[in-house]
Design an enzyme around this catalytic site. Structure first.
Site, PDB file in Angstrom:
ATOM      1  N   ARG A 140      26.028  46.036  39.090  1.00 19.53           N
ATOM      2  CA  ARG A 140      25.642  46.836  38.073  1.00 19.53           C
ATOM      3  C   ARG A 140      26.117  45.826  36.746  1.00 19.53           C
ATOM      4  O   ARG A 140      26.821  45.062  37.065  1.00 19.53           O
ATOM      5  CB  ARG A 140      25.868  48.278  37.953  1.00 19.53           C
ATOM      6  CG  ARG A 140      27.559  48.360  37.858  1.00 19.53           C
ATOM      7  CD  ARG A 140      27.942  49.873  37.731  1.00 19.53           C
ATOM      8  NE  ARG A 140      29.353  49.713  37.824  1.00 19.53           N
ATOM      9  CZ  ARG A 140      30.472  49.810  36.911  1.00 19.53           C
ATOM     10  NH1 ARG A 140      29.739  49.585  35.602  1.00 19.53           N
ATOM     11  NH2 ARG A 140      31.659  50.219  36.881  1.00 19.53           N
ATOM     12  N   THR A 171      44.102  46.444  41.094  1.00 20.09           N
ATOM     13  CA  THR A 171      43.253  45.507  41.009  1.00 20.09           C
ATOM     14  C   THR A 171      44.054  44.078  40.882  1.00 20.09           C
ATOM     15  O   THR A 171      45.214  44.323  40.208  1.00 20.09           O
ATOM     16  CB  THR A 171      42.243  45.420  39.794  1.00 20.09           C
ATOM     17  OG1 THR A 171      42.944  45.308  38.539  1.00 20.09           O
ATOM     18  CG2 THR A 171      41.131  46.530  40.016  1.00 20.09           C
ATOM     19  N   TYR A 202      50.433  39.402  43.762  1.00 26.55           N
ATOM     20  CA  TYR A 202      50.734  38.695  42.625  1.00 26.55           C
ATOM     21  C   TYR A 202      51.194  37.330  43.059  1.00 26.55           C
ATOM     22  O   TYR A 202      52.154  37.370  43.929  1.00 26.55           O
ATOM     23  CB  TYR A 202      51.992  39.555  41.988  1.00 26.55           C
ATOM     24  CG  TYR A 202      51.472  40.764  41.045  1.00 26.55           C
ATOM     25  CD1 TYR A 202      50.627  40.663  40.362  1.00 26.55           C
ATOM     26  CD2 TYR A 202      51.800  42.327  41.582  1.00 26.55           C
ATOM     27  CE1 TYR A 202      49.947  41.810  39.480  1.00 26.55           C
ATOM     28  CE2 TYR A 202      51.493  43.102  40.947  1.00 26.55           C
ATOM     29  CZ  TYR A 202      50.628  43.099  39.900  1.00 26.55           C
ATOM     30  OH  TYR A 202      50.061  44.302  39.095  1.00 26.55           O
ATOM     31  N   GLU A 204      38.617  40.950  37.671  1.00 30.79           N
ATOM     32  CA  GLU A 204      39.635  41.973  38.313  1.00 30.79           C
ATOM     33  C   GLU A 204      38.957  42.287  39.697  1.00 30.79           C
ATOM     34  O   GLU A 204      37.820  42.903  39.566  1.00 30.79           O
ATOM     35  CB  GLU A 204      40.009  43.068  37.384  1.00 30.79           C
ATOM     36  CG  GLU A 204      40.698  42.514  36.191  1.00 30.79           C
ATOM     37  CD  GLU A 204      40.778  44.084  35.303  1.00 30.79           C
ATOM     38  OE1 GLU A 204      41.912  44.328  35.468  1.00 30.79           O
ATOM     39  OE2 GLU A 204      39.959  44.350  34.650  1.00 30.79           O
ATOM     40  N   GLY A 219      48.347  42.425  34.856  1.00 30.75           N
ATOM     41  CA  GLY A 219      47.527  42.730  33.637  1.00 30.75           C
ATOM     42  C   GLY A 219      48.171  44.079  33.044  1.00 30.75           C
ATOM     43  O   GLY A 219      49.321  43.982  33.219  1.00 30.75           O
ATOM     44  N   ASN A 259      44.329  40.628  39.141  1.00 28.50           N
ATOM     45  CA  ASN A 259      43.731  39.868  37.893  1.00 28.50           C
ATOM     46  C   ASN A 259      43.955  38.507  38.074  1.00 28.50           C
ATOM     47  O   ASN A 259      44.934  37.883  38.223  1.00 28.50           O
ATOM     48  CB  ASN A 259      44.641  40.729  36.777  1.00 28.50           C
ATOM     49  CG  ASN A 259      43.993  40.242  35.399  1.00 28.50           C
ATOM     50  OD1 ASN A 259      43.042  39.830  35.247  1.00 28.50           O
ATOM     51  ND2 ASN A 259      44.924  40.190  34.376  1.00 28.50           N
TER      52      ASN A 259
END
Length: 309
Positions: free
Chosen positions: A282, A208, A269, A258, A197, A210
């Site tokens: 949230r 993160t 990866y 992510e 990303g 992705n």
């Protein structure tokens, strides 16, 4: 479990069987009850159990462009069905020609000629044949003519909520992965391959993974979630804080999934991962600067730890 592509692939010497039919997207509690009933009855009768399902989703063929969000990809659906003790899974290619098959031909060609059904177990809202003209009553009449029985499986509900794939898709679309998990009997899963990303998470101290997901995958509503990251090839499960959305703080436009794996520093990866969504923490928020975003991400990580125990 034997797996056949097309009912014509059933072995020539295949004996009598108990058959259940459906799309079974999600293999939720209702599906589990129907399939479980078919498996139990097959064992009682001393015959094989067969699940007949379809690919692609019939809606996409009957109404092109209306493909519903997919709760379980084909390989995952097969795994879940096999875990229920089924002897054979028959995936029927749902083509325009197949969609025009009359109800009577559907029964004769599939259930009688190829699967040698002794008993057919279906949900009480089961429909089949061209334009969904066939129902359980017609199936029972045809069963009497062709020599098989029909047993209807009641819909499964809790607190007056009937569990269905449509209901679960609505829960996921609203971000209520907790309710979706209750209906599924397990957390809702999204799978994908880890691609590169913007690497902005790494710059912020939260690298993160992705995920590039299937275009029809049932991805939850934008927000931040506590989830389990499953490395299928490694048989490893990691706690993860997952962001779904467009990264509004950085004026992002592409919707992404992510995952930040807690206490993990390896390279993901190119791996195909699964995310089991447990709860929504949230909604997505746009921050005016990086500092409050980092503070919020730290809080998300701690809430993820608590949520996943």
């Amino acid at each position: 479990m034997q797996r056949w592509r097309g009912y014509e692939a059933a072995p020539g010497g295949w004996g009598r069987s108990v058959v259940t039919i459906g799309v079974f997207d999600g293999v939720h509690k209702g599906h589990q009850a129907t399939i479980g009933h078919a498996v139990a009855r097959a064992r009682q009768l001393g015959v094989q159990s067969v699940v007949v399902t379809f690919d692609p989703h019939p809606a996409e063929v009957v109404r092109p462009g209306s493909h519903p969000a997919v709760l379980t990809e084909p390989a995952r659906k097969a795994e879940l069905i096999e875990a229920l003790g089924v002897d054979a899974l028959c995936v029927v290619p749902f083509t325009p020609a197949f969609s025009r098959l009359p109800a009577e031909a559907f029964v004769h060609d599939i259930l009688v000629e190829h699967l040698h059904a002794a008993l057919v177990v279906v949900g009480e809202n089961f429909r089949f044949g061209h334009k969904a003209a066939g129902d359980v009553a017609l199936l029972e009449r045809l069963g009497r003519a062709f020599g098989f029985s029909v047993e209807g499986a009641s819909l499964v509900a809790e607190a007056s909520t009937v569990f269905s794939s449509t209901y679960i898709r609505a829960c996921v679309d609203a971000g209520d992965v907790t309710a979706a998990g209750v209906a599924l009997g397990r957390p809702h899963r999204v799978e994908g391959v880890v691609v590169r990303g913007d690497q902005r998470g790494r710059e912020l101290g939260f690298p993160t993974a992705n995920l590039l997901c299937h275009r029809h995958a049932a991805v939850p509503a934008d927000g931040v979630y506590a989830a389990w990251l499953v490395r299928r090839g490694h048989r490893e499960r990691l706690a993860a804080a997952v962001s779904v959305g467009t990264n509004p703080t950085f004026s992002g436009r592409e919707r992404r999934v992510e995952a930040y794996a807690l206490d993990f520093s390896g390279d993901l990866y190119g791996e195909r991962l699964a995310l089991d969504f447990v709860t929504r923490l949230r909604g997505q928020v746009r921050y005016d600067s990086v500092e409050p975003l980092i503070a919020q991400m730290n809080e998300d990580v701690e809430r993820t730890r608590r949520a996943l125990g």
